[in-house]
Design a protein around this motif. Structure first.
Motif, short mmCIF file in Angstrom:
data_model
loop_
_atom_site.label_atom_id
_atom_site.label_comp_id
_atom_site.label_asym_id
_atom_site.label_seq_id
_atom_site.Cartn_x
_atom_site.Cartn_y
_atom_site.Cartn_z
N LEU A 176 0.83 -1.20 0.00
CA LEU A 176 0.00 0.00 0.00
C LEU A 176 0.87 1.25 0.00
CD1 LEU A 176 -2.85 1.29 0.31
CD2 LEU A 176 -2.49 1.18 2.78
N LEU A 197 -9.11 2.92 2.00
CA LEU A 197 -8.70 2.55 0.65
C LEU A 197 -9.84 2.71 -0.36
CD1 LEU A 197 -6.68 0.99 2.59
CD2 LEU A 197 -6.36 -0.52 0.66
N THR A 207 -9.81 8.00 -0.53
CA THR A 207 -8.66 8.19 -1.41
C THR A 207 -8.82 9.33 -2.39
OG1 THR A 207 -9.49 6.56 -2.96
CG2 THR A 207 -8.01 5.76 -1.26
#
Length: 199
Positions: free
Chosen positions: A76, A99, A103
């Protein structure tokens, strides 16, 4: 092998957006990772086997202590634009929602969305893992940073940092391989570093 760098920093007339775009479009060789460290695109080779064993053991321990809607990620990317950085830590723990929902990019999340980041030193990453990255993670407000330093003088060490303020962490606990490190809430987890292979 050592890391390679490509200078796309501000001195070359390249701003943050252009630097990130160059990083996103980069096609590194298979097994290599690309990061932006202090405004430079840096390529690093795949880590050594013992490095991967340590990451796996840490990951296994952490899974016993995190909520189901959190994840532990080894690839990540996390960003700290104010420090000209996009890093791929050895381990990052973050809520899955970070995520999916938070984002700005499909390629990285803000470092501040991470609850915990761990870096395991390689010969090519010593300065970055010991100096550049912790300063950036502290600046971003990442609550806990674990440095597993396989190449420390006097033998491998492990240091847990917390309570970030500005660009500085406070050392919460430090020891050598074989010592137990306790991660505070929200983990409340004892990590047995005696299972880590030495350099």
């Amino acid at each position: 092998m050592s890391a390679l760098t490509v200078d796309h920093g501000p001195d070359n007339g390249c701003g943050w957006d252009e630097l990130v775009r160059a990083w996103e479009e980069l096609d590194p060789p298979e097994g290599w990772k690309a990061e932006i460290i202090e405004g430079l695109i840096t390529l690093s080779p795949a880590p050594a086997n013992k490095h991967n064993v340590i990451a796996g053991k840490l990951q296994r321990s952490l899974y016993t202590a995190i909520p189901e809607d959190w994840g532990i990620y080894q690839t990540l990317a996390v960003s700290v634009p104010s420090r000209s950085g996009v890093f791929i830590p050895d381990l990052a723990v973050a809520p899955e929602a970070a995520l999916v929902e938070l984002t700005e990019s499909e390629y990285y999340i803000p470092a501040a969305a991470s609850a915990f980041i761990a870096e395991i030193t390689s010969k090519s990453s010593l300065r970055h893992d010991r100096v550049s990255k912790p300063a950036a993670y502290a600046h971003a407000g990442v609550p806990l940073y674990l440095l597993v330093d396989r190449w420390a003088r006097g033998g491998p060490t492990i240091t847990l940092y917390g309570e970030p303020k500005d660009d500085v962490y406070r050392v919460l606990q430090a020891g050598k391989f074989g010592d137990e490190i306790h991660l505070p809430e929200p983990f409340d987890l004892a990590i047995d570093t005696g299972v880590f292979p030495a350099s």
